[in-house]
Structure formats: C-alpha cells, structure tokens
Design an enzyme around this catalytic site. Structure first.
Site, mmCIF file in Angstrom:
data_model
loop_
_atom_site.group_PDB
_atom_site.id
_atom_site.type_symbol
_atom_site.label_atom_id
_atom_site.label_comp_id
_atom_site.label_asym_id
_atom_site.label_seq_id
_atom_site.Cartn_x
_atom_site.Cartn_y
_atom_site.Cartn_z
ATOM 1 N N GLU A 32 -11.450 -3.637 -2.980
ATOM 2 C CA GLU A 32 -10.640 -2.908 -3.335
ATOM 3 C C GLU A 32 -10.309 -2.923 -4.941
ATOM 4 O OE1 GLU A 32 -6.843 -3.727 -0.874
ATOM 5 O OE2 GLU A 32 -8.414 -4.488 0.398
ATOM 6 N N HIS A 55 -9.716 1.925 0.523
ATOM 7 C CA HIS A 55 -9.805 0.799 1.540
ATOM 8 C C HIS A 55 -10.943 0.627 2.582
ATOM 9 C CE1 HIS A 55 -7.543 -2.425 3.804
ATOM 10 N NE2 HIS A 55 -6.686 -2.361 2.783
ATOM 11 N N HIS A 97 0.865 -1.305 0.045
ATOM 12 C CA HIS A 97 -0.185 0.179 0.028
ATOM 13 C C HIS A 97 0.912 1.450 -0.217
ATOM 14 C CE1 HIS A 97 -3.304 -2.649 -0.007
ATOM 15 N NE2 HIS A 97 -3.499 -2.673 1.410
#
Ligand code: BGC
Length: 348
Positions: free
Chosen positions: A313, A180, A106
C-alpha cells in the site's frame, strides 16, 4: 482492448453498482466495481501464458458488503492508522471513529472503500481505464472540508495498472489515499505467499507500538528481518516479526520515491509471475495478510488462510497528522493532491 460494463448488484439504499471489465491488447483482464473502487479480479499470465486471477476477493457484491479486510479497495480519506482517532489543525481538534482499538483505520467506519463512486470510461490508443469520482462532504467521518476526489485506474498495453489519485478541498484536511489489493501471484486461493520473493527498496521503516501506531522512530532495516533490499522469501524470517499475529504489517520508508524508481518487486518462483511497484509516495505498507485466519470464504469457495495474500500500500506514513517529524499529509484549499502508483506485471 475493450471495456465491458455490467450490473454487479443493488445496495440496500437502492443505488446501482456496476462491474467494469477492462481488457488490454495482451489479454490482461481487470474487473473493478464502483462500490469502493474495488478491483475484484486481475488476470495476468505466468511464464507459459497461463492466466490466473492474482487478487483476493469475493465472487459477488454481497461479500464486499459484509465485514471484509478491505480486499481490493480504494482507501481514504486517510489510509493506515490515526492514533486515538484525533488530530489538531490550527488549534482545533477533530475526532474520528475509532474502528481499530483506539485508532482510526483506513478512513473510519465508512471509508472510501464502502461508498459508491461515479464512474466514467477512459479510452486511449495505448490503454483502457475507469475514472472514479467521489465528493466526501465536510464532516464526513469527522474530517474537515469538502474533499473532491478522483481515482483513475488505467490498464496499459505495457501491462501496467496505473492508479492516479487527485483531490481538492475547501478546508485544510489530512489526505492519504491508497489501494488495498491482496496479491497472490500463484493465483488467489492457491495457498500462501510465503515463497514469494520480496524486494523492497527501503533503508528504513517506521517503528510501531503494539497497536501499530508509529513511535516516531525511523529505524534502519540493515541486518534485521525487516530488510528486503535483496529479494528474500517472505516466509524466511516472518516468525521473527510482529507479535500477535506474527508477520509484516509495517510502513517502509522508500529509498527514492518516484515513478522511475523501483519501490518493490515481487516474484513467484513456480509460475514466474512478477509484479513491480513504482510510486511517488514516501512510504509503502507491506502487509503479509497476518490477520487472515481461514474464516473468509472468497472467490470460487476458497478460504483465505493466514498469509494467503500480501498488500503493498503506497502511502504517506501512518499517523502523520499527529507526528510532526513525518512528511505532512495536510492538503490546503487551492492546492491539488496528486499521486500516482504503478503496478507492472510480467513473467520470467
Ligand atoms: C493494515 C493491517 C490491517 C489491514 C486490514 C492493512 O493495511 O496495515 O493492519 O489489518 O490493512 O485488514
């Protein structure tokens, strides 16, 4: 319809953080902060018109400043994992922080979920929104190029949350932006999501090794616990998937990416709440909250146990910068990265 702005807190470096409350014509209410572009709350009605906040998170800014599993945040520059924190562009190797075992997860140690975004209001007869902007400097977290990013959150009067991403760069760089939120259609903190009926319109998924890095294989879901082409309770086969912890944490290869094509539909039988997902992205990570373990105390003092929320996602495939057979995530100077994902809410 309205937009209310209030102070959410001040960071240790004294930057001001705001909380925006967007309300659409039907009373759907979303709170979003310019810290990490985090959606801190999203209230939608059940079949009797009863509202509940369906996203996990914290009551206060402080919660988001400590170790948090990316609740509600914008993820970038690269959502999901990059193997060994390395990739090569035009013969030059780039090195990122390894913040998930040996991988980069991420965006690295200070991804887009941990930065302060500029914010401006978006007003339209049919929607309310906030436009976030952030300039990620050349070398930020090891990535090349100045990346200029806009993420718009628009709440429409058709009860959709539309997230529009746009980015430009001055050097070739990988980009994979996503959102997210952890959803629980019974309401955040109201038990687990195992009874939610999940439908994912995907014929295959990207097979991963034990560190969740793709092997490169796209495997057919048919006849396996990975198949959600027909609506199926999330919990029905969850113990047959993953190792430690068990559960879904996989990127699905969407059948037909496109904003007029259903990517996923989740319904909750008790409340009747339904969420549909539409996206132009080729993939979607379905994460069933496997790593939640009750140690996080979220909103209203509720602890988030394993499987207390799920994420969908929308994205490109994990580790694309190192996987030549996957669709490319490279953004070139003079190109514009543009992507849209729609989360649509109703009750049945
Ligand atoms: C990943 C999980 C990770 C979670 C962060 C998800 O997007 O797929 O593996 O644990 O984010 O908490």
């Amino acid at each position: 319809m309205n937009i209310k702005t209030e102070a959410f807190g001040i960071l240790p470096d004294s930057s001001q953080v705001w909380l925006f409350t967007l309300t659409n014509a039907n009373g759907i209410r979303m709170k979003v902060t310019n810290y990490g572009g985090i959606i801190t709350s999203l209230e939608v009605p059940d079949r009797n018109g009863q509202m509940a906040d369906i996203v996990l998170g914290y009551d206060r800014l402080e919660g988001y400043l400590h170790a948090t599993p990316y609740f509600g945040a914008i993820i970038g520059r690269y959502g999901n994992r990059i193997a060994k924190g390395k990739f090569v562009i035009d013969g030059q190797e780039y090195t990122l922080a390894q913040n998930d075992g040996e991988s980069t997860l991420h965006g690295g140690t200070r991804g887009f979920d941990k930065v302060v975004w500029d914010a401006s209001e978006l007003r339209d007869p049919a929607s309310v929104g906030i436009s976030f902007h952030y300039l990620s400097r050349d070398g930020d977290e090891g990535f090349p190029g100045n990346l200029d990013v806009n993420v718009d959150f628009v709440l429409t009067n058709d009860d959709e949350l539309v997230i529009r991403y746009r980015a430009t760069t001055d050097k070739v760089t990988p980009v994979n932006l996503t959102h997210h939120s952890y959803f629980n259609l019974k309401g955040a903190g109201n038990g687990d999501i195992l009874d939610h009926l999940m439908q994912i319109c995907a014929p295959a998924y990207t097979v991963v090794d034990e560190t969740l890095i793709p092997t490169g294989e796209l495997r057919d879901v048919a006849g396996t616990p990975m198949d959600f082409n027909l609506p199926t309770p999330i919990g029905e086969r969850i113990t047959q998937v993953g190792s430690d912890p068990k559960g879904y944490d996989h990127n699905y290869v969407l059948a037909v990416p496109g904003l007029d094509q259903l990517a996923a539909r989740v319904s909750e039988p008790l409340t009747g709440r339904v969420m549909e997902v539409y996206t132009d992205q080729p993939g979607m990570q379905f994460y069933s909250g496997n790593f939640l373990d009750g140690s996080i105390t979220g909103k209203q003092g509720r602890n988030y146990e394993q499987y207390s929320g799920f994420c969908l996602e929308t994205q490109h495939f994990p580790d694309s910068p190192n996987q030549s057979s996957f669709p490319s995530t490279l953004l070139l100077p003079r190109e514009v990265y543009e992507s849209t994902t729609v989360y649509r809410f109703f009750a049945e």
